[in-house]
Design an enzyme around this catalytic site. Structure first.
Site, PDB file in Angstrom:
ATOM      1  N   ASP A 264      40.072  41.610  42.247  1.00 17.69           N
ATOM      2  CA  ASP A 264      40.733  40.450  41.664  1.00 17.69           C
ATOM      3  C   ASP A 264      42.183  40.841  41.376  1.00 17.69           C
ATOM      4  O   ASP A 264      42.456  41.592  40.439  1.00 17.69           O
ATOM      5  CB  ASP A 264      39.961  40.061  40.384  1.00 17.69           C
ATOM      6  CG  ASP A 264      40.724  39.097  39.487  1.00 17.69           C
ATOM      7  OD1 ASP A 264      41.865  38.727  39.821  1.00 17.69           O
ATOM      8  OD2 ASP A 264      40.162  38.725  38.446  1.00 17.69           O
TER       9      ASP A 264
ATOM     10  N   GLN B 195      46.201  39.323  38.290  1.00 13.59           N
ATOM     11  CA  GLN B 195      47.161  39.841  37.314  1.00 13.59           C
ATOM     12  C   GLN B 195      48.089  40.879  37.939  1.00 13.59           C
ATOM     13  O   GLN B 195      49.202  41.086  37.468  1.00 13.59           O
ATOM     14  CB  GLN B 195      46.384  40.468  36.152  1.00 13.59           C
ATOM     15  CG  GLN B 195      47.158  40.587  34.875  1.00 13.59           C
ATOM     16  CD  GLN B 195      47.696  39.268  34.395  1.00 13.59           C
ATOM     17  OE1 GLN B 195      48.898  39.122  34.168  1.00 13.59           O
ATOM     18  NE2 GLN B 195      46.851  38.274  34.263  1.00 13.59           N
TER      19      GLN B 195
ATOM     20  N   CYS C  57      39.924  35.034  27.997  1.00 12.42           N
ATOM     21  CA  CYS C  57      38.873  34.905  29.011  1.00 12.42           C
ATOM     22  C   CYS C  57      38.220  36.251  29.313  1.00 12.42           C
ATOM     23  O   CYS C  57      37.838  36.533  30.448  1.00 12.42           O
ATOM     24  CB  CYS C  57      39.394  34.296  30.317  1.00 12.42           C
ATOM     25  SG  CYS C  57      39.976  32.622  30.138  1.00 12.42           S
TER      26      CYS C  57
ATOM     27  N   HIS D 265      37.971  39.493  33.664  1.00 10.82           N
ATOM     28  CA  HIS D 265      38.177  38.080  33.318  1.00 10.82           C
ATOM     29  C   HIS D 265      36.838  37.365  33.560  1.00 10.82           C
ATOM     30  O   HIS D 265      36.090  37.747  34.461  1.00 10.82           O
ATOM     31  CB  HIS D 265      39.249  37.534  34.265  1.00 10.82           C
ATOM     32  CG  HIS D 265      39.784  36.188  33.930  1.00 10.82           C
ATOM     33  ND1 HIS D 265      39.089  35.032  34.193  1.00 10.82           N
ATOM     34  CD2 HIS D 265      40.965  35.809  33.376  1.00 10.82           C
ATOM     35  CE1 HIS D 265      39.832  34.001  33.818  1.00 10.82           C
ATOM     36  NE2 HIS D 265      40.967  34.445  33.314  1.00 10.82           N
TER      37      HIS D 265
END
Ligand SMILES: *Cc1c(COP(=O)(O)O)cnc(C)c1O
Length: 413
Positions: A207, A210, A371, A130
């Protein structure tokens, strides 16, 4: 697998849907089919109630006042922090830093690393990130002279791990990668990524924006250095999330923002910083949002992440099979391990046009680059249509999506 009664036996999706008032609304005269969960998830009544209750009964600033409302708000906020700690199996509650979301958490770490890097150092990102896990690191490279390396991926949308191992060396200081790709749905082998990075002495940021709606990660078992989450992707409100950081890293990193709440003592000559987690929580936070995040975790844990993962897997398999019956339809992201995201295009049709027709039918999907422009460049496409599923979606909704895409195809070709 495609028999509705089998799904229904294991998982009472009809009962779950009653918890989400928004799922009853109509869009363009049609019953809403919400398939944009990778962008943001919907909010159950149980979480909405917690938000309303906060403003009805105990809205006050935290940590500052001796008065009752302030203490109640402080207690509820700290209880939420503990719920988050427990959910992610974090050793200490002060390793949970409240943020405004994943983007904030990544920027906090990227800014904090400025004084740790020098020219010649390397930091590494995956090819399927992203933008919020690319741009802050490019800015860090500009500030420090460090070099950004990229772990490549194959056409299935899987990272090429041999290349990753080759890229790692003693100049590698930091590796960052998403746990699940929001554009492709790939579940990345983060255990292997973390272990290999640690062997060369590099820190790792994952990250989890998601992933956290679908997988319950054990952050101590993973031994990850940093992990970021946004509440709004997992039944919570927007504008709140957390950064997990190992205590030793959080102690080493300088504060990200200066302000109230993050200090121990301030004079015009010198300021000393508060202990963790307050050192990284300058200013009045999203108090209600933090409390509601805790409620969202309660809600999802009550259903159970194993049950959620199994149901979503079956739904995604079904949707994949059904979509592939459409002529000229191609799915991007066919990794062996993937979750809840199907990105696709139809030969000769722009994704935006499909999205517009689906909206007329009440079906919410995402179109565009999600993104993640480097992924679109990799496949040499302008974007995709992305349908992303949650545990409150149904097989019937998948059928509506498939019918809608077929209709769009007939209208546009
Ligand atoms: C949504 C998302 C982000 C950004 O999250 P924000 O809540 O907008 O900060 C980052 N990475 C991934 C993989 C995402 O899905």
């Amino acid at each position: 697998m495609t028999d509705k009664s089998i799904l229904a036996n294991k998982f009472d999706v009809d009962a779950i849907r009653k918890d989400f008032p928004i799922l009853n609304r109509e869009v363009n005269g049609q019953h809403l089919v919400y398939l944009d969960n990778a962008a943001t998830s919907q909010t159950p009544q149980q979480v909405i109630d917690v938000i309303v209750d906060y403003y009805h009964r105990y809205n006050a600033n935290i940590h500052r006042g001796v008065h009752t409302l302030s203490q109640e708000a402080t207690d509820a906020y700290e209880v939420a922090r503990q719920k988050i700690q427990k959910h992610f199996n974090i050793a200490h509650s002060y390793e949970v830093i409240f943020t405004s979301g994943t983007t904030h958490g990544i920027n906090l770490v990227a800014t904090g690393f400025t004084s740790f890097l020098k020219k010649g150092d390397e930091i590494m990102v995956s090819a399927m990130e992203h933008h919020s896990n690319i741009v802050p690191w490019q800015m860090l490279c500009e500030r420090t002279g460090a070099t950004l390396k990229v772990i490549p991926m194959n056409l299935n949308g899987e990272l090429i791990m041999e290349e990753y191992h080759k890229l790692l060396n003693d100049r590698t200081k930091l590796v960052f990668c998403n746990h699940v790709s929001n554009a492709l749905g790939t579940v990345n082998p983060i255990e292997e990524i973390i272990d290999a990075a640690h062997k060369v002495g590099a820190a790792v940021l994952i990250d989890g924006a998601q992933a956290a709606a679908h997988i319950k990660p054990d952050l101590q078992a993973l031994d990850v250095d940093f992990y970021t989450v946004s509440a709004h992707k997992m039944c919570g409100p927007t504008g709140v999330g957390i950064l997990y950081g190992k205590e030793e890293w959080l102690n080493k990193l300088p504060p990200y923002q200066g302000g109230g709440e993050m200090i121990a003592e301030v004079t015009f000559e010198k300021t000393t910083y508060a202990d963790l987690p307050h050192k990284f929580e300058a200013g009045t936070p999203n108090i209600c949002g933090g409390i509601a995040f805790g409620a969202a975790l309660d809600y999802m844990n009550h259903i159970g992440f194993e049950a959620i993962a199994q149901y979503e897997e079956e739904l995604m398999q079904y949707a994949t099979e059904q979509l592939l019956t459409i002529e000229g339809l191609q799915i991007y992201g066919t990794a062996k391990h993937k979750t809840s995201v199907i990105s696709f295009n139809i030969d000769g049709v722009h994704p935006y046009d499909i999205g517009t027709i689906l909206d007329k039918l009440g079906i919410a999907v995402r179109t565009g680059h999600h993104c993640a422009q480097p992924i679109m460049d990799f496949y040499k496409i302008p974007g995709t249509v992305r349908a992303s599923f949650s545990f409150y979606n149904t097989q019937e909704e998948v059928n509506k999506l498939v019918e809608g895409v077929k209709r769009a195809r007939n209208m546009l070709l």
